[in-house]
Design a protein around this motif. Structure first.
Motif, mmCIF file in Angstrom:
data_model
loop_
_atom_site.group_PDB
_atom_site.id
_atom_site.type_symbol
_atom_site.label_atom_id
_atom_site.label_comp_id
_atom_site.label_asym_id
_atom_site.label_seq_id
_atom_site.Cartn_x
_atom_site.Cartn_y
_atom_site.Cartn_z
ATOM 1 N N TYR A 1 -4.903 3.463 10.064
ATOM 2 C CA TYR A 1 -5.759 2.214 10.694
ATOM 3 C C TYR A 1 -4.957 1.299 11.324
ATOM 4 C CZ TYR A 1 -3.533 0.076 6.586
ATOM 5 O OH TYR A 1 -2.914 -0.752 5.808
ATOM 6 N N LYS B 1 -1.261 -6.717 7.769
ATOM 7 C CA LYS B 1 -2.364 -7.538 6.932
ATOM 8 C C LYS B 1 -2.390 -8.869 7.477
ATOM 9 C CE LYS B 1 1.444 -7.969 3.753
ATOM 10 N NZ LYS B 1 2.342 -7.030 4.253
ATOM 11 N N THR C 1 0.843 -1.087 -0.261
ATOM 12 C CA THR C 1 -0.063 0.005 -0.044
ATOM 13 C C THR C 1 0.847 1.262 -0.053
ATOM 14 O OG1 THR C 1 -0.139 -0.102 2.142
ATOM 15 C CG2 THR C 1 -2.007 -1.029 1.154
ATOM 16 N N THR D 1 -9.814 -2.780 8.158
ATOM 17 C CA THR D 1 -10.525 -2.950 6.837
ATOM 18 C C THR D 1 -10.577 -4.274 6.412
ATOM 19 O OG1 THR D 1 -8.382 -2.746 5.424
ATOM 20 C CG2 THR D 1 -9.565 -0.534 6.326
ATOM 21 N N SER E 1 -10.140 2.561 -2.420
ATOM 22 C CA SER E 1 -8.828 2.437 -1.852
ATOM 23 C C SER E 1 -8.447 3.689 -1.461
ATOM 24 C CB SER E 1 -7.754 1.578 -2.522
ATOM 25 O OG SER E 1 -8.245 0.344 -2.716
ATOM 26 N N SER F 1 -0.772 1.712 7.994
ATOM 27 C CA SER F 1 -1.056 0.710 9.165
ATOM 28 C C SER F 1 -0.455 1.308 10.483
ATOM 29 C CB SER F 1 -0.595 -0.788 8.698
ATOM 30 O OG SER F 1 0.752 -0.696 8.646
ATOM 31 N N THR G 1 -5.347 -2.481 10.591
ATOM 32 C CA THR G 1 -4.898 -3.721 9.864
ATOM 33 C C THR G 1 -5.976 -3.803 8.739
ATOM 34 O OG1 THR G 1 -3.887 -5.726 9.771
ATOM 35 C CG2 THR G 1 -5.807 -5.363 11.078
ATOM 36 N N PHE G 2 -5.559 -4.760 7.727
ATOM 37 C CA PHE G 2 -6.275 -4.984 6.748
ATOM 38 C C PHE G 2 -6.417 -6.622 6.744
ATOM 39 C CE2 PHE G 2 -5.818 -7.452 2.559
ATOM 40 C CZ PHE G 2 -7.115 -7.294 2.108
ATOM 41 N N ARG H 1 -10.911 -5.026 1.310
ATOM 42 C CA ARG H 1 -10.475 -4.315 0.282
ATOM 43 C C ARG H 1 -9.374 -3.341 1.170
ATOM 44 N NH1 ARG H 1 -15.220 -1.959 -3.847
ATOM 45 N NH2 ARG H 1 -15.959 -4.198 -4.606
ATOM 46 N N LYS H 2 -8.471 -2.972 0.498
ATOM 47 C CA LYS H 2 -7.250 -2.123 1.466
ATOM 48 C C LYS H 2 -7.495 -0.518 1.208
ATOM 49 C CE LYS H 2 -3.719 -5.280 0.544
ATOM 50 N NZ LYS H 2 -2.371 -5.600 -0.213
#
Length: 359
Positions: free
Chosen positions: A172, A338, A2, A159, A140, A168, A174-175, A162-163
């Protein structure tokens, strides 16, 4: 994986003013139902990390204070209309797991596939006192207003599916989701097998503006280029992840490329729209090989019926893993940037055997 923009630093006063301005513009549904049995069938399984698992985040590093998840206000922002089985299963999983855990204040919003509404929805969830946000992003990019407000209040954001292009353990937490590039690569392997390594293929692209479309496309194209130079990708057009649009694009495809041999649909809804178009054009099952991604029951049934060749799963049952991740974070455990899940594959006999596991 990302983009890493700098952390947002607007003051809490400015953020609060924006939130208050948005308040009243979006409605949320508060769920306080009695505990329900979560759908354990088809529960997500985390891939075992190999090599560098990426940076991790702890409550101490993220900032903020620990809270009781059961007593907290939790916000879930759904992005798309729940006409899509993926979205139906995703929202149901969040609600069922919250009820199972005894979370009394789950507030759910649906952006109805409008990104501006999703931003407003989440702003209102923040204004209503959400202490944890679980977001299924429509796009995104463009999340700065929400990230600034959540950061000012130290609200962790998870999230799913979708990212977002942000930092991170800052913007936010984590994904949680699939390896979308790998899904595209696996779909390419199935298409190569279906066409014996040669022929013309069309791609029904997903909606623009999110990482899922980009990565599923890149994974498919790069695998075809490396493994099957005899396959030509001769047509690409967005079907916007929608069945009706997938049908319309396929109807155009049949007219402009009557010699097409295969269709790669980047989700099942577009694939099923393509099937409708092929039937309308007088095609027989199997005339054009279709490979798609998702794992909905209708698509898996399409394999059994001969209209689809293969489906790569994208598991939407995020409830258990999302709340498990949140609780670990609140308990002081390190959370990776992630959390990648394993996805199955449906083809041939495995489709009939796995039909009950599809959603």
């Amino acid at each position: 994986m990302t983009m890493e923009p700098g952390r947002h630093t607007r003051t809490a006063a400015i953020a609060l003013a924006v939130v208050l301005a948005a308040a009243g513009c979006a409605k949320s549904e508060e769920t306080t139902a009695a505990p329900a049995a979560s759908d354990t069938q088809g529960r997500q399984v985390v891939q075992t990390p190999t090599g560098d698992a990426g940076p991790t985040c702890t409550l101490a590093k993220f900032g903020g204070t620990k809270f009781d998840l059961k007593a907290a206000t939790v916000g879930f922002s759904q992005s798309e209309k729940e006409a899509n089985p993926f979205r139906i299963a995703e929202t149901r999983s969040i609600k069922d797991e919250a009820a199972k855990l005894g979370i009394q204040k789950l507030r759910v919003t649906n952006a109805q596939s409008q990104f501006s509404k999703q931003i407003t929805d989440v702003q209102q969830l923040i204004a209503q006192g959400a202490q944890l946000l679980v977001i299924a992003p429509l796009n995104s990019d463009g999340w700065e207003p929400v990230l600034q407000q959540a950061s000012a209040k130290k609200i962790p954001i998870i999230t799913v599916d979708r990212k977002i292009n942000a930092t991170s353990c800052g913007d936010y937490l984590t994904f949680i989701g699939s390896n979308f590039y790998e899904q595209g690569r696996r779909a390419a392997d199935q298409m190569i097998k279906a066409l014996d390594g040669k022929g013309k293929v069309a791609i029904l692209l997903g909606a623009p503006g999110n990482n899922v479309t980009t990565e599923r496309t890149n994974g498919f194209k790069e695998q075809v280029r490396k493994q099957a130079p005899g396959i030509e990708i001769s047509f690409e057009q967005t079907g916007e992840f929608a069945r009706e649009k997938g049908q319309q694009v396929t109807e155009q495809l049949i007219q402009s490329n009557p010699d097409i041999n295969g269709i790669y649909a980047e989700n099942d809804e577009m694939a099923l729209g393509a099937v409708t178009a092929l039937k309308g054009a007088g095609k027989e099952a199997g005339d054009i090989k279709i490979v798609s991604v998702d794992g909905t029951r209708s698509a898996v049934q399409g394999i059994v019926d001969g209209w689809l060749y293969s489906v790569i799963e994208s598991n939407p049952r995020f409830g258990p893993l999302a709340f498990e991740t949140a609780q670990k974070f609140l308990d002081g455990q390190a959370i990776p940037d992630k959390v990648i899940i394993s996805d199955r594959e449906y083809a041939g006999d495995t489709a009939k055997a796995g039909l009950d596991e599809a959603y």
